[in-house]
Design a protein around this motif. Sequence first.
Motif: not given
Length: 227
Positions: A168-171, A202-203, A222-227
Amino acid sequence: MIRVLVVDDDPLVRSGIAMLLAAEHDVSIVGEAGDGLVAVESAGDLAPDIVLMDLGLPLLAGTEAIRRIADSGAGRPRVLALTTFDDDETVVRALRAGADGFLVKDSAPTRLGEAVRAVAAGRSWLDPAVTSPVLDTLRRQQPWERPGDGDPLADLTPRELDVLRLMAHGLSNREIGEAFVVSEATVRTHVSRILTKTDSRDRTQAVVLAYRCGAAPIPAFGWETRP
């Protein structure tokens, strides 16, 4: 090259979007569709990386088309919802259907390429114009409203909850592995179990669930998640 299927019921808008993306050095337009049924069929036949999906479609609503694509299984294309509607409920419905990002058409000329690249890279894109109201809506709503369900995160182990919080923190998986001093393969196993236990497609959906359940603080901007 990022393979993109452009879906919009207005031929002029559709061709304009296709022209904008075709000018990008790393984007290839593999097809176009003017209604939701053709969009779902083309998503399977053309194997695009990204479906750029308008929500106001004939024959099959854009939200339902997104849901069918999201349910098509492993290897399915990622979906970037594109619409003139910028109210928070519209955005939440698209995200809950399985959209990986949301872009307001007014923002498209300047943000389109950036949004497509982010979603293609496995990240989630939420148009800055709607980020704050959408996160406020997620904060107010109850978790996925499935009758009979208790806490949707109750089955997660303490380590899985920790992994979900870092998601959730985008790591990325690599960064989570470094934080816990475990292999990236181990993190992928944790993520897979999180998706299964929370019934998340999904994630992105798992991260939204974490926000809504209070397992992770909702970011202010903002909001961004990474694989």
